[in-house]
Write a protein that holds these residues in place. Sequence first.
Motif, PDB file in Angstrom:
ATOM      1  N   PHE A 143     139.111  71.191 -23.708  1.00 16.38           N
ATOM      2  CA  PHE A 143     139.703  70.031 -23.055  1.00 16.38           C
ATOM      3  C   PHE A 143     138.949  69.599 -21.799  1.00 16.38           C
ATOM      4  CE2 PHE A 143     143.375  72.017 -25.223  1.00 16.38           C
ATOM      5  CZ  PHE A 143     143.684  70.984 -26.083  1.00 16.38           C
ATOM      6  N   TYR A 144     137.806  70.215 -21.509  1.00 18.89           N
ATOM      7  CA  TYR A 144     137.070  69.791 -20.313  1.00 18.89           C
ATOM      8  C   TYR A 144     136.282  68.534 -20.638  1.00 18.89           C
ATOM      9  CZ  TYR A 144     134.179  69.798 -16.161  1.00 18.89           C
ATOM     10  OH  TYR A 144     133.562  69.442 -14.981  1.00 18.89           O
ATOM     11  N   ARG A 145     136.391  67.541 -19.752  1.00 18.31           N
ATOM     12  CA  ARG A 145     135.666  66.282 -19.931  1.00 18.31           C
ATOM     13  C   ARG A 145     134.849  66.009 -18.679  1.00 18.31           C
ATOM     14  NH1 ARG A 145     140.882  64.786 -21.948  1.00 18.31           N
ATOM     15  NH2 ARG A 145     140.852  64.285 -24.182  1.00 18.31           N
ATOM     16  N   VAL A 146     133.590  65.681 -18.881  1.00 16.70           N
ATOM     17  CA  VAL A 146     132.747  65.327 -17.743  1.00 16.70           C
ATOM     18  C   VAL A 146     133.280  64.080 -17.072  1.00 16.70           C
ATOM     19  CG1 VAL A 146     130.425  64.636 -17.052  1.00 16.70           C
ATOM     20  CG2 VAL A 146     130.737  66.405 -18.798  1.00 16.70           C
ATOM     21  N   ASP A 147     133.666  63.101 -17.866  1.00 22.49           N
ATOM     22  CA  ASP A 147     134.232  61.858 -17.347  1.00 22.49           C
ATOM     23  C   ASP A 147     135.502  61.574 -18.134  1.00 22.49           C
ATOM     24  OD1 ASP A 147     134.908  59.357 -16.501  1.00 22.49           O
ATOM     25  OD2 ASP A 147     132.927  58.458 -16.747  1.00 22.49           O
ATOM     26  N   PRO A 148     136.679  61.976 -17.627  1.00 21.99           N
ATOM     27  CA  PRO A 148     137.912  61.814 -18.402  1.00 21.99           C
ATOM     28  C   PRO A 148     138.182  60.386 -18.827  1.00 21.99           C
ATOM     29  CG  PRO A 148     138.265  63.237 -16.501  1.00 21.99           C
ATOM     30  CD  PRO A 148     136.902  62.645 -16.346  1.00 21.99           C
ATOM     31  N   ILE A 160     124.289  59.130 -20.736  1.00 24.00           N
ATOM     32  CA  ILE A 160     124.573  59.176 -19.300  1.00 24.00           C
ATOM     33  C   ILE A 160     124.153  60.508 -18.675  1.00 24.00           C
ATOM     34  CG2 ILE A 160     126.479  57.550 -19.500  1.00 24.00           C
ATOM     35  CD1 ILE A 160     128.402  59.905 -19.461  1.00 24.00           C
ATOM     36  N   GLY A 161     123.960  61.546 -19.497  1.00 20.75           N
ATOM     37  CA  GLY A 161     123.564  62.844 -18.953  1.00 20.75           C
ATOM     38  C   GLY A 161     124.737  63.607 -18.365  1.00 20.75           C
ATOM     39  N   ILE A 162     124.463  64.851 -17.976  1.00 23.11           N
ATOM     40  CA  ILE A 162     125.484  65.756 -17.450  1.00 23.11           C
ATOM     41  C   ILE A 162     124.981  66.321 -16.130  1.00 23.11           C
ATOM     42  CG2 ILE A 162     126.889  67.808 -17.910  1.00 23.11           C
ATOM     43  CD1 ILE A 162     126.246  67.394 -20.882  1.00 23.11           C
ATOM     44  N   SER A 163     125.821  66.337 -15.128  1.00 19.25           N
ATOM     45  CA  SER A 163     125.424  66.874 -13.832  1.00 19.25           C
ATOM     46  C   SER A 163     125.321  68.394 -13.884  1.00 19.25           C
ATOM     47  CB  SER A 163     126.433  66.453 -12.755  1.00 19.25           C
ATOM     48  OG  SER A 163     127.692  67.058 -13.001  1.00 19.25           O
ATOM     49  N   GLU A 164     124.650  68.967 -12.897  1.00 15.76           N
ATOM     50  CA  GLU A 164     124.462  70.414 -12.846  1.00 15.76           C
ATOM     51  C   GLU A 164     125.796  71.161 -12.783  1.00 15.76           C
ATOM     52  OE1 GLU A 164     121.903  72.409 -13.136  1.00 15.76           O
ATOM     53  OE2 GLU A 164     120.484  70.784 -13.472  1.00 15.76           O
ATOM     54  N   LYS A 165     126.744  70.640 -12.019  1.00 14.32           N
ATOM     55  CA  LYS A 165     128.020  71.346 -11.850  1.00 14.32           C
ATOM     56  C   LYS A 165     128.870  71.322 -13.113  1.00 14.32           C
ATOM     57  CE  LYS A 165     130.521  67.376  -9.910  1.00 14.32           C
ATOM     58  NZ  LYS A 165     131.571  67.330 -10.972  1.00 14.32           N
ATOM     59  N   ASP A 166     128.584  70.378 -14.013  1.00 17.74           N
ATOM     60  CA  ASP A 166     129.379  70.266 -15.235  1.00 17.74           C
ATOM     61  C   ASP A 166     128.763  70.996 -16.419  1.00 17.74           C
ATOM     62  OD1 ASP A 166     131.471  68.657 -14.210  1.00 17.74           O
ATOM     63  OD2 ASP A 166     130.175  66.896 -14.306  1.00 17.74           O
ATOM     64  N   LYS A 167     127.494  71.376 -16.329  1.00 21.20           N
ATOM     65  CA  LYS A 167     126.813  71.952 -17.496  1.00 21.20           C
ATOM     66  C   LYS A 167     127.491  73.232 -17.982  1.00 21.20           C
ATOM     67  CE  LYS A 167     122.150  70.176 -16.719  1.00 21.20           C
ATOM     68  NZ  LYS A 167     120.754  70.538 -16.369  1.00 21.20           N
ATOM     69  N   GLU A 168     127.909  74.092 -17.046  1.00 23.68           N
ATOM     70  CA  GLU A 168     128.495  75.370 -17.445  1.00 23.68           C
ATOM     71  C   GLU A 168     129.909  75.227 -17.968  1.00 23.68           C
ATOM     72  OE1 GLU A 168     128.247  78.128 -14.292  1.00 23.68           O
ATOM     73  OE2 GLU A 168     126.054  78.171 -14.227  1.00 23.68           O
TER      74      GLU A 168
END
Length: 423
Positions: free
Chosen positions: A330-335, A316-324
């Motif tokens: 515990f950080y999840r791109v899509d909880p 699904i890929g990762i958005s620019e705001k989530d890459k960093e």
Amino acid sequence: MDVNAAVAAAAAIAGVLTGVIAMLAFRWSERDQKRPTRTSLHTDPVLPPGVDTVLSVLRSSAVVLDEADAVVKASSAAYALGLVRGGKLAVDPMLQMARDTRRDGEIRQVELDLPRRGTGRGEALAVSARVAPLGSRLVLLLVEDLTEARRIEAVRRDFVANVSHELKTPVGALSLLSEAVMDASEDPEAVERFAGRMQIEATRLTNLVQELIDLSRVQNDDPLDDAEPVRVDELVAEAIDRCRHAAGTKQITMAAGGTADLHVRGNRGQLAAALGNLVENAVNYSPARTRVGIAARRVGAPGGDLIEIAVTDQGIGISEKDKERVFERFYRVDPARSRATGGTGLGLAIVKHVVASHGGEVTVWSAEGQGSTFTLRLPESGASRDRAQQRTDRAGLSAEPERSPSSPRTSPYETLPAPEVLP
């Protein structure tokens, strides 16, 4: 005769005047040398004996003010924090504290948030300021930078809160499911369904506890204490074998390629766990009937060659705001999706700590809808370098071709020459 007398008198008068002028010039020079200069205000002639030596070894930022609020002595740290500018104390609350202490002799302490110099992002420095009298005319200001301590405390607080939440979720689910099993004791199908859900939640809880233990271990242990040469081929094979069942269930093809017989130096267990987490994530976040690739190659670097291990998926890929933020605990791109795949949000945090403790780094390239590539860069082991010098075979990863600005950016894995497909 009269002319000679007049000349002699004039010479005598001239000699007297020259002597007077010379004496005045000497006295004027002496007085000028004793006059305080701008530089001397920042040295220590008026400080009590030994104070300058003590201030020079203090970790805190130190500023000494005289009765006119002028800076008599300031440490380099005080200038770096922006406390002193142009020979004056630049922080008004601290200046007021110094005046109050000079008036009544009371020691004062306060915590302040100061704007950070040279940044426009609104970041603040957290400091603790303590003011005390120094002799009869001077005031001493000691400032401690609490910014890093505040940040660590915030991380610890967030970590505890996140752990509590993550633990309560499966524990609460197990409690509810056990009640459901008891209520449905006469319905075998319902009992089987609820028991299956209990097993999923128990596995999730076990994985969370294990990853917390792993994260604590990689943060506290030095992997280089018992380091050994580790074959990259073995790490890749172990990571693929770990995810073979999950990939087979989703009909995901796993492919390995790149330069063979590479070595890195470190803790084999930690390196295997880090690479395994990347491959597991690639499988979990990839659609069915796609491909996951693992490639290794040697790249040159100023401090010595590095070994790159790239894990590429078509997920699904990762958005620019989530890459960093993907490497935060515990950080999840899509909880919602992470909970469906059983993720804990600790896998990439473990990867980051393992690679950093081995003297390397981990980077990510991703585009939404196209997939992601996570790349580990680790220092090459000496055994691998010795073999490389003896080999004439140049097989391996070719350099990534140059792209025109209009060409789409794709994953580095596409440069692999005919990777081996593993069922």
